[in-house]
Design an enzyme around this catalytic site. Structure first.
Site, PDB file in Angstrom:
ATOM      1  N   ASP A   1       0.860  -1.177   0.000  1.00 55.44           N
ATOM      2  CA  ASP A   1       0.000   0.000   0.000  1.00 55.44           C
ATOM      3  C   ASP A   1       0.902   1.235   0.000  1.00 55.44           C
ATOM      4  OD1 ASP A   1      -2.340   1.583   0.244  1.00 55.44           O
ATOM      5  OD2 ASP A   1      -3.258   0.034   1.480  1.00 55.44           O
TER       6      ASP A   1
ATOM      7  N   ASP B   1      -2.850   4.808  -2.385  1.00 58.34           N
ATOM      8  CA  ASP B   1      -3.912   5.400  -1.583  1.00 58.34           C
ATOM      9  C   ASP B   1      -4.218   6.820  -2.056  1.00 58.34           C
ATOM     10  OD1 ASP B   1      -5.563   5.129   0.935  1.00 58.34           O
ATOM     11  OD2 ASP B   1      -4.371   6.888   1.487  1.00 58.34           O
TER      12      ASP B   1
ATOM     13  N   GLU C   1      -6.124   4.253  -6.081  1.00 54.00           N
ATOM     14  CA  GLU C   1      -7.404   4.590  -5.447  1.00 54.00           C
ATOM     15  C   GLU C   1      -7.703   6.048  -5.757  1.00 54.00           C
ATOM     16  OE1 GLU C   1      -9.437   4.514  -1.018  1.00 54.00           O
ATOM     17  OE2 GLU C   1      -7.481   5.454  -1.323  1.00 54.00           O
TER      18      GLU C   1
ATOM     19  N   HIS D   1     -11.361  -2.468   3.294  1.00 55.37           N
ATOM     20  CA  HIS D   1     -11.197  -2.030   4.686  1.00 55.37           C
ATOM     21  C   HIS D   1     -11.917  -0.732   4.997  1.00 55.37           C
ATOM     22  CE1 HIS D   1      -8.271   0.237   2.422  1.00 55.37           C
ATOM     23  NE2 HIS D   1      -8.083   1.037   3.455  1.00 55.37           N
ATOM     24  N   ASP D   2     -12.354  -0.002   3.967  1.00 55.18           N
ATOM     25  CA  ASP D   2     -13.044   1.271   4.167  1.00 55.18           C
ATOM     26  C   ASP D   2     -14.548   1.188   3.942  1.00 55.18           C
ATOM     27  OD1 ASP D   2     -10.872   2.838   4.902  1.00 55.18           O
ATOM     28  OD2 ASP D   2     -10.360   3.350   2.833  1.00 55.18           O
TER      29      ASP D   2
END
Length: 581
Positions: free
Chosen positions: A107, A218, A267, A340-341
């Protein structure tokens, strides 16, 4: 070109038939009893991933961090946080993954750092610091008092943090504010400074030299800010025009000349289909694919993501179909329903069995009535689209939302800040907790449920976040003991289909019945064949005459989630069929 000259068509990239599995390390498996998942826990379960058949594992951040946002606030990009292990343990994990044919993706969090990163510590020393311009600093802005006489905010502009409150903080003793689009402990980097880009690219090359296989980036479109807007109330905090220059420079300086087996995914909140065509076009040399948010925003109300509205399946179909057709000739889709979000996809889009209703008139317990069927339907719909599917940890056994009842059960900074802000405004606490029971990010972060035993086999200690109470019935051990009727086995078969079938990996997508409220149907086709996917998004039987139309009536069932054959043109509750013509 002569008649005999052969036209060479590039082979599809390896990731067109790959499946990615996301691990949220602190919640995956704990090997040392401290209640927090770690690298040793991941290593202990690599056989699980290999047997599932995934090609890539994406690790949420494991870098050194104060953990203000569970690792998305990084204080050292080139070290492992002691919570998770050491660099030596990371190297061992990487080697063991590669031995099993699994790639590892890190990540990449470079829109912001932690406020404890050495760069920011230096930047805070004052305007003359050599690192001051590595972050975004501005003077306050005087504004007239509000109509009721309340003093107006003096922050540089009216941007809000994604985690509530202003996006600007003025350190004690400083005359300027720094920008943080997320928590105050996550100051934004200034990508307009070439020294920042140099440092980030050097760090990325360091990890690739170590053997990692790519990056999930991210909020990468936030790195390009329209800085002339920093004094106004605008949305210039994302997707500034320089974003393509930054990503193309990253490609030249990090990825060019390296092994073609790498994978990159960005993302990008707010990205459109047209944007994605630019970001993922092969000839543009930017990214392999992007994470877009359109489909996971369809059940958000106008106020915020915590403003829950009921999802209309027709909206979901239209959204995903638009992305399928929009990237059909240029670019590539990343396919996901949860991460995860997001809330657990089964609780959000399916039937997790937790609602009180009248479905159990046959005496069967509500808590597991259609969980298997809806979990496998959602997986089928996702994996049969064109793109690279992403499986979030626990989805392969049908994990659900946590069902927490008290605010002290939550750990997520976004959840806690929103709750405090809303309660201070006078909203009813019970209403707020009901919203969080469905929406909080902690729903996806409860520990993976490995066994029906104490703490779900996740840890021998006290878990950092409570284990879901339903772990006694929903866990890897129990699910896999069901053999062919397990959610895990169904996922394994879906993943194998993508590996084996060019039609599943690359076939053209066409949506059917776009206005049907509960039927999700589409076809995939190529020069060698066609298949039909038909799923019933409801707890009632559904007449589906298209199953008998054209070639489908004589077709063969490629995969389905009911063991026994049903009526030819009727889909049972949460049933999905994939028919090969």
């Amino acid at each position: 070109m002569s008649q005999n000259e052969e036209v060479l068509i590039p082979a599809p990239a390896w990731w067109t038939k790959a499946v990615v599995y996301q691990i949220y390390p602190r919640s995956f498996a704990d090997s040392n009893g401290d209640g927090i998942g770690d690298l040793g826990g991941i290593r202990a379960h690599l056989d699980h991933l290999q047997q599932l058949g995934v090609d890539v594992v994406w690790l949420s951040p494991i870098y050194r961090s104060p953990q203000a946002d569970n690792g998305y606030d990084i204080s050292d990009y080139q070290d492992i946080d002691p919570l998770f292990g050491t660099l030596d343990e990371f190297d061992l994990l990487l080697a063991e993954m590669h031995e099993r044919g699994i790639k590892l993706v890190m990540d990449l969090v470079v829109n912001h750092t932690s406020d404890e990163h050495a760069w920011f510590v230096e930047a805070k020393r004052g305007p003359d610091s050599p690192k001051r311009d590595w972050y975004v600093w501005r003077d306050g802005t005087a504004r007239p008092a509000l109509a009721d006489g309340t003093p107006a905010p003096v922050e540089p502009n009216l941007w809000r943090s994604a985690f509530s409150g202003p996006a600007w903080t003025k350190p004690a003793g400083d005359d300027q504010y720094y920008l943080h689009l997320f928590a105050a402990k996550q100051p934004d980097l200034n990508w307009e400074n070439p020294d920042v880009r140099d440092a980030v690219f050097d760090m990325m090359n360091w990890w690739l030299d170590r053997g990692v296989d790519g990056f999930r980036m991210d909020v990468i479109n936030h790195i390009a800010k329209i800085q002339q807007d920093l004094r106004g109330d605008s949305t210039g905090f994302q997707m500034g025009p320089q974003i393509h220059d930054y990503l193309q420079e990253m490609n030249r300086r990090v990825f060019a000349g390296r092994d073609a087996d790498l994978i990159t995914v960005g993302e990008m909140p707010g990205v459109t289909v047209d944007d994605a065509r630019l970001f993922t076009g092969v000839d543009r040399l930017e990214l392999d694919m992007v994470f877009q948010f359109e489909h996971v925003g369809l059940d958000h109300g106008p106020a915020s993501k915590f403003d829950n509205v009921e999802l209309d399946l027709r909206d979901l179909k239209r959204s995903l179909s638009r992305w399928q057709t929009g990237l059909a000739d240029q670019g590539w889709n990343s396919l996901y329903l949860g991460n995860h979000d997001q809330p657990r996809s089964l609780s959000r889009f399916g039937d997790d069995g937790q609602a009180d209703d009248d479905r159990a008139d046959d005496g069967q317990a509500d808590d597991d009535r259609y969980r298997y069927e809806s979990a496998t339907l959602l997986a089928t719909i996702l994996h049969l689209h064109r793109g690279t599917p992403y499986v979030y940890q626990g989805d392969e056994i049908g994990m659900t939302n946590a069902g927490f009842q008290r605010i002290d059960q939550y750990q997520d900074i976004e959840t806690l800040n929103w709750f405090a802000e809303q309660k201070a405004s006078g909203r009813d606490e019970a209403d707020l907790l009901e919203i969080l029971r469905f929406r909080s990010r902690d729903n996806a972060r409860t520990p993976v449920q490995w066994t029906p035993g104490a703490q779900a086999g996740f840890t021998e200690g006290t878990p950092w976040l409570e284990v879901n109470p339903n772990h006694d019935t929903i866990n890897v051990e129990t699910d896999r003991s069901r053999g062919d009727s397990s959610v895990f086995e169904y996922y394994r078969r879906l993943i194998a289909l993508r590996h084996e079938s060019p039609l599943v990996a690359l076939g053209e997508f066409a949506l059917l019945e776009p206005e049907h409220p509960t039927l999700y149907a589409f076809t995939r086709s190529d020069d060698d064949g066609r298949l039909l996917v038909a799923g019933n998004f409801s707890g009632s039987e559904l007449e589906a005459p298209l199953l008998l139309e054209g070639p489908w009536g004589a077709g063969s069932l490629l995969i389905g989630n009911y063991a026994e054959a049903g009526a030819a043109a009727v889909l049972r509750p949460w049933e999905v069929r994939v028919v090969l013509a």
